[in-house]
Design a protein around this motif. Structure first.
Motif, PDB file in Angstrom:
ATOM      1  N   UNK A  94      12.134  31.999   9.439  1.00  0.00           N
ATOM      2  CA  UNK A  94      11.122  32.699  10.231  1.00  0.00           C
ATOM      3  C   UNK A  94       9.924  31.811  10.524  1.00  0.00           C
ATOM      4  N   UNK A  95       9.503  31.019   9.540  1.00  0.00           N
ATOM      5  CA  UNK A  95       8.373  30.115   9.750  1.00  0.00           C
ATOM      6  C   UNK A  95       8.698  29.070  10.813  1.00  0.00           C
ATOM      7  N   UNK A  96       9.892  28.520  10.762  1.00  0.00           N
ATOM      8  CA  UNK A  96      10.287  27.517  11.755  1.00  0.00           C
ATOM      9  C   UNK A  96      10.341  28.120  13.151  1.00  0.00           C
ATOM     10  N   UNK A  97      10.891  29.324  13.252  1.00  0.00           N
ATOM     11  CA  UNK A  97      10.995  29.970  14.565  1.00  0.00           C
ATOM     12  C   UNK A  97       9.619  30.298  15.127  1.00  0.00           C
ATOM     13  N   UNK A  98       8.700  30.733  14.255  1.00  0.00           N
ATOM     14  CA  UNK A  98       7.380  31.153  14.711  1.00  0.00           C
ATOM     15  C   UNK A  98       6.455  29.972  14.973  1.00  0.00           C
ATOM     16  N   UNK A  99       6.753  28.810  14.395  1.00  0.00           N
ATOM     17  CA  UNK A  99       5.865  27.657  14.542  1.00  0.00           C
ATOM     18  C   UNK A  99       5.923  27.047  15.925  1.00  0.00           C
ATOM     19  N   UNK A 100       7.031  27.209  16.621  1.00  0.00           N
ATOM     20  CA  UNK A 100       7.164  26.626  17.950  1.00  0.00           C
ATOM     21  C   UNK A 100       7.101  25.111  17.882  1.00  0.00           C
ATOM     22  N   UNK A 101       6.193  24.503  18.664  1.00  0.00           N
ATOM     23  CA  UNK A 101       6.055  23.054  18.690  1.00  0.00           C
ATOM     24  C   UNK A 101       5.261  22.518  17.502  1.00  0.00           C
ATOM     25  N   UNK A 102       4.638  23.408  16.747  1.00  0.00           N
ATOM     26  CA  UNK A 102       3.831  22.991  15.601  1.00  0.00           C
ATOM     27  C   UNK A 102       4.733  22.744  14.397  1.00  0.00           C
ATOM     28  N   UNK A 103       4.347  21.812  13.548  1.00  0.00           N
ATOM     29  CA  UNK A 103       5.062  21.617  12.295  1.00  0.00           C
ATOM     30  C   UNK A 103       4.932  22.884  11.456  1.00  0.00           C
ATOM     31  N   UNK A 104       6.041  23.496  11.023  1.00  0.00           N
ATOM     32  CA  UNK A 104       5.924  24.733  10.252  1.00  0.00           C
ATOM     33  C   UNK A 104       5.247  24.497   8.909  1.00  0.00           C
ATOM     34  N   UNK A 105       4.569  25.497   8.395  1.00  0.00           N
ATOM     35  CA  UNK A 105       3.927  25.324   7.086  1.00  0.00           C
ATOM     36  C   UNK A 105       4.948  24.993   6.003  1.00  0.00           C
ATOM     37  N   UNK A 106       4.531  24.154   5.065  1.00  0.00           N
ATOM     38  CA  UNK A 106       5.366  23.924   3.896  1.00  0.00           C
ATOM     39  C   UNK A 106       5.402  25.174   3.045  1.00  0.00           C
ATOM     40  N   UNK A 107       6.599  25.560   2.588  1.00  0.00           N
ATOM     41  CA  UNK A 107       6.710  26.787   1.788  1.00  0.00           C
ATOM     42  C   UNK A 107       6.914  26.441   0.311  1.00  0.00           C
ATOM     43  N   UNK A 108       6.218  27.179  -0.530  1.00  0.00           N
ATOM     44  CA  UNK A 108       6.408  27.075  -1.964  1.00  0.00           C
ATOM     45  C   UNK A 108       6.191  28.413  -2.621  1.00  0.00           C
ATOM     46  N   UNK A 109       6.468  28.491  -3.898  1.00  0.00           N
ATOM     47  CA  UNK A 109       6.220  29.745  -4.611  1.00  0.00           C
ATOM     48  C   UNK A 109       5.630  29.453  -5.983  1.00  0.00           C
TER      49      UNK A 109
END
Length: 317
Positions: free
Chosen positions: A230-245
């Motif tokens: 979902x993050x990759x799809x929503x980021x568009x041309x922007x680098x998607x946020x790094x995900x962690x937990x």
């Protein structure tokens, strides 16, 4: 918001594609039977964590002790404590998980964050949340239901004040800036890396377009796949946020102990932990922040075992 095209080392040390790193949440000690840590030897433990190869130390923002919550965190003001930690460490990234932004005045947060960025020689990541203790909101006379919108406006203001020269801004909840004031110091690396902590009452689209990293408490394999997709799809041309937990963590002294979960506590031996971390790395997780509060072993023992066996396995694999 501007994208980090060349991430500062403080950020890339923690969040990088195809790599998983591990950090520690303060207080870096085990205190399973009390809401209050001792803070004994906390300088030495921070130095030990850096020597062991942990990527980050995260400081929490807990202004009050809430008996219903049962954890007072490190008790010390986060920015004051980070200033201390920046003086006793050399290379490890320092950050917040996270500043409860709706309860704070954003100009002061910006000044504190920029000061920390300068004092740490650019080793700082500003993590921001809406908090997990509703009882604190009346004490600050802040509307709990307005926290999501307040958070968004504050993030926009922090970015404008820290990145722009003599900004012109008219805010709804805060102040007006007529282009005759400028905030200093400016970020050493051009801008402050921003991290959302929890959902912060925001949409995936807003997170993907606004912040540089996201720490949540979701560590289920299938949920991780959906979040990162979902993050990759929503980021568009922007680098998607790094995900962690983040997770409450208890390293079993038996290296072959299997993964177990007790409500929000993960108990696991190092061999199963290595397998789990490598699997999550392959799913796209970039960082895991461990809270040692429920540990049945001293923090020093956990740090030494992690540094000897677990962290090298992540870099060698």
């Amino acid at each position: 918001m501007n994208d980090i095209t060349t991430p500062p080392r403080s950020f890339s040390r923690v969040f990088s594609e195809n790599r998983l790193t591990v950090g520690l949440i303060t207080p870096i000690e085990s205190y399973p039977d009390s809401p209050f840590p001792t803070l004994d030897d906390h300088q030495q433990v921070a130095e030990l964590a850096e020597e062991a190869g942990f990527a980050s130390i995260w400081v929490r923002d807990v202004p009050f002790y809430d008996p219903n919550f049962g954890d007072a965190a490190q008790m010390l003001d986060p920015f004051v404590y980070l200033g201390f930690l920046s003086a006793v460490t050399k290379d490890i990234t320092l950050g917040t998980t996270g500043i409860v932004l709706p309860l704070r005045e954003p100009i002061s947060v910006t000044k504190q964050a920029l000061s920390m960025d300068r004092l740490s020689d650019g080793r700082f990541i500003l993590g921001l949340s809406t908090g997990d203790r509703p009882v604190e909101y009346p004490a600050f006379n802040v509307d709990f239901e307005d926290r999501g919108a307040r958070y968004r406006e504050q993030v926009e203001l922090i970015c404008a004040l820290s990145e722009n020269r003599f900004p012109r801004i008219k805010t709804q909840r805060f102040g007006t800036f007529a282009g005759n004031l400028d905030m200093h110091p400016k970020p050493l690396n051009g801008r402050l890396p921003l991290m959302a902590v929890g959902r912060s009452r925001q949409s995936i689209e807003w997170l993907a377009q606004t912040i540089d990293a996201w720490i949540w408490a979701v560590d289920d394999d299938e949920a991780i796949r959906e979040i990162i997709s979902s993050l990759k799809a929503a980021a568009g041309d922007r680098t998607p946020p790094g995900y962690g937990y983040s997770t409450f963590f208890d390293l079993d002294p038996n290296p072959d102990a299997p993964y177990q979960r007790f409500y929000n506590v993960v108990r696991i031996g190092r061999n199963a932990l290595i397998d789990r971390l490598l699997r999550h790395r392959d799913l796209g997780v970039q960082h895991i922040a461990l809270n040692l509060k429920p540990s049945h072993r001293p923090a020093q023992s956990v740090i030494e075992e992690m540094g000897t066996y677990v962290l090298p396995a992540l870099t060698d694999a």
